[in-house]
Design a protein around this motif. Structure first.
Motif, PDB file in Angstrom:
ATOM      1  N   ARG A   1      -9.478   7.624  -3.033  1.00 43.17           N
ATOM      2  CA  ARG A   1      -9.085   6.679  -1.987  1.00 43.17           C
ATOM      3  C   ARG A   1     -10.296   6.263  -1.149  1.00 43.17           C
ATOM      4  NH1 ARG A   1      -6.297   9.786   2.385  1.00 43.17           N
ATOM      5  NH2 ARG A   1      -8.511  10.249   2.700  1.00 43.17           N
TER       6      ARG A   1
ATOM      7  N   ARG B   1      -8.068   1.927  -6.411  1.00 49.17           N
ATOM      8  CA  ARG B   1      -6.684   1.534  -6.101  1.00 49.17           C
ATOM      9  C   ARG B   1      -5.709   2.617  -6.561  1.00 49.17           C
ATOM     10  NH1 ARG B   1      -3.738  -4.301  -7.377  1.00 49.17           N
ATOM     11  NH2 ARG B   1      -1.712  -3.752  -6.459  1.00 49.17           N
TER      12      ARG B   1
ATOM     13  N   VAL C   1      -1.509   3.570  -6.656  1.00 49.41           N
ATOM     14  CA  VAL C   1      -0.132   3.102  -6.507  1.00 49.41           C
ATOM     15  C   VAL C   1       0.796   4.292  -6.710  1.00 49.41           C
ATOM     16  CG1 VAL C   1       1.649   1.539  -7.374  1.00 49.41           C
ATOM     17  CG2 VAL C   1      -0.758   0.823  -7.379  1.00 49.41           C
TER      18      VAL C   1
ATOM     19  N   TYR D   1       9.402   7.962   0.044  1.00 47.47           N
ATOM     20  CA  TYR D   1       8.079   7.725   0.608  1.00 47.47           C
ATOM     21  C   TYR D   1       7.461   9.091   0.866  1.00 47.47           C
ATOM     22  CZ  TYR D   1       4.332   5.711   3.448  1.00 47.47           C
ATOM     23  OH  TYR D   1       3.114   5.332   3.947  1.00 47.47           O
TER      24      TYR D   1
ATOM     25  N   ALA E   1       2.375   9.352  -1.239  1.00 47.75           N
ATOM     26  CA  ALA E   1       2.386   7.897  -1.050  1.00 47.75           C
ATOM     27  C   ALA E   1       1.755   7.527   0.284  1.00 47.75           C
ATOM     28  CB  ALA E   1       3.818   7.374  -1.128  1.00 47.75           C
TER      29      ALA E   1
ATOM     30  N   ALA F   1      -1.856   6.508  -1.381  1.00 42.76           N
ATOM     31  CA  ALA F   1      -1.568   5.238  -2.048  1.00 42.76           C
ATOM     32  C   ALA F   1      -1.774   4.037  -1.134  1.00 42.76           C
ATOM     33  CB  ALA F   1      -0.136   5.239  -2.589  1.00 42.76           C
ATOM     34  N   GLY F   2      -2.281   2.971  -1.718  1.00 39.82           N
ATOM     35  CA  GLY F   2      -2.338   1.705  -1.009  1.00 39.82           C
ATOM     36  C   GLY F   2      -1.069   0.897  -1.193  1.00 39.82           C
ATOM     37  N   GLN F   3      -0.245   1.305  -2.176  1.00 40.30           N
ATOM     38  CA  GLN F   3       1.022   0.617  -2.440  1.00 40.30           C
ATOM     39  C   GLN F   3       2.067   1.647  -2.842  1.00 40.30           C
ATOM     40  OE1 GLN F   3       0.937  -2.106  -5.757  1.00 40.30           O
ATOM     41  NE2 GLN F   3       3.022  -2.865  -5.408  1.00 40.30           N
ATOM     42  N   TRP F   4       3.242   1.528  -2.239  1.00 34.45           N
ATOM     43  CA  TRP F   4       4.376   2.374  -2.610  1.00 34.45           C
ATOM     44  C   TRP F   4       5.456   1.492  -3.220  1.00 34.45           C
ATOM     45  CZ3 TRP F   4       9.034   3.113   0.875  1.00 34.45           C
ATOM     46  CH2 TRP F   4      10.004   3.922   0.263  1.00 34.45           C
ATOM     47  N   VAL F   5       5.931   1.886  -4.400  1.00 31.53           N
ATOM     48  CA  VAL F   5       6.991   1.147  -5.090  1.00 31.53           C
ATOM     49  C   VAL F   5       8.228   2.033  -5.130  1.00 31.53           C
ATOM     50  CG1 VAL F   5       7.697   0.011  -7.223  1.00 31.53           C
ATOM     51  CG2 VAL F   5       5.288  -0.057  -6.504  1.00 31.53           C
TER      52      VAL F   5
ATOM     53  N   THR G   1       7.413  -7.392  -8.460  1.00 24.63           N
ATOM     54  CA  THR G   1       6.637  -6.163  -8.289  1.00 24.63           C
ATOM     55  C   THR G   1       6.341  -5.527  -9.641  1.00 24.63           C
ATOM     56  OG1 THR G   1       7.666  -5.771  -6.131  1.00 24.63           O
ATOM     57  CG2 THR G   1       6.620  -3.887  -7.202  1.00 24.63           C
TER      58      THR G   1
ATOM     59  N   LEU H   1       2.537  -5.102 -11.255  1.00 25.06           N
ATOM     60  CA  LEU H   1       1.978  -3.804 -11.610  1.00 25.06           C
ATOM     61  C   LEU H   1       1.601  -3.770 -13.086  1.00 25.06           C
ATOM     62  CD1 LEU H   1       1.204  -0.990 -10.705  1.00 25.06           C
ATOM     63  CD2 LEU H   1       3.552  -0.237 -11.161  1.00 25.06           C
TER      64      LEU H   1
END
Length: 489
Positions: free
Chosen positions: A153, A158, A160, A166, A170, A174-178, A245, A249
């Motif tokens: 990080r 990157r 994800v 959450y 995450a 993480a920079g993105q949480w799905v 999304t 990805l």
């Protein structure tokens, strides 16, 4: 640097509620009422019951349950005790795993091995890391995973996280949480594969050179047979993840190389959960990220240096050499039973049902004696009610333990075992090495505790086994590492 658990081990070693001496049950089984006895009385009683059950019902009526509470090559789960039981004539054991059966199964059948991982320091070579159902900030999940994710990080790699919750991972890495609907992960992975094919983003050179069967998978995801393309819109109705999304990805994973897809075990612990792991490995192949620095095969995550070249030999079960051995049913076994090179086996999820139902229920033996070490099935196995029923149904129960666990309360004889700090052994990494640790004895065994190996060493003569202690501990340990390629000194 040790995690909180590691730093708390001295508290475990010196815990006031550790089991300190052998005990026998004096109340109803399960009440947890015991009285102190000597080691001689405990071992004589255990040996007498083992001989009685073997003579009355056959060796397969003895069931040994050893799990991952102890995993070292000399004192560990399947070593010391399994060796003793094989020298005694064999026993019934478990097969399968409640924790990782889906991942292990999928790795063996998709990649041909469970040794599939890049080591964790290699994450710093990745340009993209996808944590799928993985929360190492809370679960550790291979030593220093969080450390290298933090460094990744900080390096701007990157990250994800795909997870219904959450999680701490995450939030921290993480920079993105799905967020995704639980149990639907395979659908999202399949839809990502469809995008890669639809947009010609897949690594056809790698697929042609290193894989078989891709064309059949391609027909499935494109809807050639059923007329329904498995695209992100199809997946959205299943997963709850917006089609945009999923599509984004897929594009990022296919075009950012090297990339590491780390597939946790959680998504596989569902009905048909192996499909998640198969889909993850398929995506790793489609993006050409298998077997390269900074990549990951998305498999079981073992590494070549994660297993020593030799361990305490246990031999083959003598039950296989005696087709007329009493207590073994060889015909009409149900799907949870097998008889193979390791002996008579029952699936881990059905062991206690096998105790209750026996051969009448399609199991290979009528289990009368349970010998439990390095595990707490009342807490860890599925169907707690059935576990209790099985513990109550057995004629005799022996438990090796450090504390008064739920399972220990059901023991007829309860034997105190020591911690890893009170004996010598070799520490093998939890799946992903590449390293070993010599576990020197930090202190003499506390109270009256003994190691599993020492217990077997003292039980063996009582069972008529004269050659159990073939070599001293130090000799075994030297042979283990000398037989292991890649250990220079």
């Amino acid at each position: 640097r040790a995690c909180l658990r590691g730093r708390a081990y001295r508290q475990r070693v010196h815990a006031p509620d550790r089991l300190k001496y052998p005990m026998k049950r004096v109340g109803k089984r399960g009440e947890g009422k015991f009285e102190r006895i000597s080691w001689d009385e405990a071992l004589d009683t255990v040996a007498g019951e083992l001989r009685r059950v073997k003579d009355s019902y056959g060796p397969a009526s003895i069931c040994y349950l050893g799990l991952s509470g102890s995993t070292t090559p000399l004192h560990g789960q399947r070593r010391a005790l399994y060796r003793m039981f094989n020298m005694f004539g064999g026993c019934t054991i478990w097969w399968g795993a409640a924790s990782f059966e889906a991942s292990s199964f999928a790795s063996r059948f998709t990649l041909g091995s469970t040794v599939t991982a890049n080591s964790r320091d290699d994450l710093l070579r990745s340009r993209l890391i996808i944590l799928w159902g993985l929360n190492p900030a809370s679960t550790v999940w291979i030593t220093n995973t969080s450390y290298y994710l933090a460094r990744a990080r900080e390096a701007g790699i990157r990250i994800v996280a795909v997870d219904p919750k959450y999680t701490d991972s995450a939030a921290a890495f993480a920079g993105q949480w799905v967020p995704i609907r639980p149990g639907t992960d395979a659908a999202m992975l399949i839809a990502m594969a469809q995008v890669m094919v639809q947009e010609n983003l897949h690594d056809r050179v790698f697929l042609d050179k290193h894989t078989i069967g891709f064309n059949r998978f391609k027909d499935y995801i494109m809807g050639t047979g059923d007329g329904e393309p498995k695209d992100p819109a199809w997946a959205e109705a299943i997963t709850g993840v917006p089609a945009a999304t999923t599509r984004a990805l897929a594009r990022v994973y296919a075009t950012t190389k090297p990339a590491a897809l780390l597939a946790g075990w959680g998504p596989g612990r569902t009905a048909n959960g192996e499909q998640f792991h198969r889909a993850a490995m398929t995506l790793a192949a489609m993006t050409g990220n298998v077997g390269i620095p900074g990549g990951n095969a998305a498999g079981f995550e073992g590494t070549p240096l994660g297993v020593l070249g030799a361990r305490l030999p246990t031999g083959r079960s003598p039950l296989l050499n005696d087709p007329e051995a009493r207590g073994i049913r060889r015909e009409g076994l149900n799907a949870y039973s097998r008889i193979d090179r390791t002996g008579v086996r029952v699936h881990t999820s059905k062991v206690f049902e096998a105790v209750v139902q026996g051969t009448a229920g399609g199991y290979p033996s009528d289990i009368k004696l349970l010998y439990i070490a390095a595990c707490n099935p009342l807490n860890q196995f599925p169907n707690t009610g059935k576990v209790i029923e099985g513990l109550e149904a057995a004629e005799f129960v022996v438990v090796h333990e450090q504390f008064m666990t739920g399972t220990a309360r059901y023991a007829d004889i309860l034997l105190p075992v020591n911690t890893f700090m009170e004996k010598k052994d070799i520490g093998e990494p939890w799946m992903s090495g590449p390293w070993f640790v010599y576990l020197d004895k930090a202190l003499d065994p506390l109270h009256e505790s003994k190691s599993d190996w020492d217990i077997c060493r003292e039980l063996a003569p009582r069972l008529g086994i004269d050659d159990y202690e073939e070599k001293p501990e130090e000799t075994w340990l030297e042979e283990f590492w000398q037989a292991t390629p890649g250990v220079p000194d």
